[in-house]
Design a protein around this motif. Structure first.
Motif, PDB file in Angstrom:
ATOM      1  N   GLY A 187      -5.445  -2.912   1.118  1.00 34.82           N
ATOM      2  CA  GLY A 187      -6.075  -3.089  -0.021  1.00 34.82           C
ATOM      3  C   GLY A 187      -6.998  -4.198  -0.158  1.00 34.82           C
ATOM      4  O   GLY A 187      -6.809  -5.275   0.509  1.00 34.82           O
ATOM      5  N   ASP A 215       0.846  -1.159   0.038  1.00 34.26           N
ATOM      6  CA  ASP A 215      -0.067  -0.066   0.080  1.00 34.26           C
ATOM      7  C   ASP A 215       1.110   1.321  -0.023  1.00 34.26           C
ATOM      8  O   ASP A 215       2.139   1.358   0.321  1.00 34.26           O
ATOM      9  N   PHE A 247      -8.091   0.787  -2.157  1.00 41.29           N
ATOM     10  CA  PHE A 247      -7.513   1.170  -0.805  1.00 41.29           C
ATOM     11  C   PHE A 247      -8.361   2.020  -0.305  1.00 41.29           C
ATOM     12  O   PHE A 247      -8.946   3.125  -0.871  1.00 41.29           O
TER      13      PHE A 247
END
Lengths: 115, 113
Positions: free
Chosen positions: B106, A42, B87
């Motif tokens: 995610g 991420d 996300f």
């Protein structure tokens, strides 16, 4: 509509070299953010600027520094590059005075590869 | 504190619906939703603020339960273009509008024809 511009789009460096990434925010946006995204990870927040002043700080290594200039563009300077710095680096921008002041729009990213 | 997203992955047929969840153990000021395709930039979908304000794509809906610190993204009548990684990004404190987001790991969404 104009978007965030980042340059270069791709960059290959050797270990221990330095790199400079540039970000041009959406016109009229006054706030810039930098994120690092490793493969399959991420995005990790690094640092943000508003009106040329550092506003928030995340997990930015001491080897990295950044600044925002009077035309609101920003540069991320990276020194003593390590293999682990290989990642996608995104810049995002927002307009602080808008109602949704933290609505962040991301640029296309710079893919940094350290060999 | 990284928010927790669920599920980790979803496979749908075109036209089906999906719900993606994001939860935090800390009090949140805002929740942001993005969709990212491989190698591309995250694309803004929705922002939800503490107090009920929200803004986003007209075809996307989301909710923010302040009591539970949970947000859900609702994808209805899914299209092939919805495929990607979703996300959620959270902001715990409004420091004036330049706070970095903390993203969850995610949710991978695959839409099959």
């Amino acid at each position: 509509a104009a978007g965030v511009i980042q340059s270069p789009r791709h960059l290959i460096k050797e270990k221990r070299e330095t790199a400079t990434l540039k970000c041009y925010p959406i016109p009229r946006h006054d706030t810039v953010y930098w994120y690092q995204q490793g493969p399959g990870q991420d995005p990790q927040f690094l640092i943000s600027f508003y009106e040329k002043m550092q506003s928030d700080k995340g997990s930015i290594p001491d080897r990295f520094s950044a600044q925002q200039f009077s035309d609101y563009h920003s540069e991320l300077n990276m020194s003593s590059l390590e293999l682990g710095d290989s990642a996608l680096y995104f810049c995002a921008s927002s307009l602080r005075t808008s109602v949704m002041h933290n609505e962040q729009f991301f640029g296309p990213g710079t893919r940094l590869t350290v060999l | 504190q990284q928010p927790v997203q669920s599920p980790q992955a979803v496979i749908l047929r075109e036209g089906e619906d999906a719900v993606i969840n994001c939860s935090s153990s800390k009090a949140l000021y805002s929740v942001h939703w993005y969709r990212q395709k491989h190698g591309e930039a995250p694309v803004f979908l929705m922002i939800l603020l503490k107090g009920g304000e929200q803004k986003g794509h007209e075809k996307i809906s989301a909710s923010f339960n302040e009591k539970k610190q949970q947000s859900s993204l609702y994808l209805t009548a899914s299209q092939l273009s919805y495929s990607g990684t979703y996300f959620c990004g959270t902001e715990m404190y409004s420091g004036g509008g330049a706070d970095g987001l903390t993203f969850g790991k995610g949710t991978h969404l695959i839409i099959q024809p």
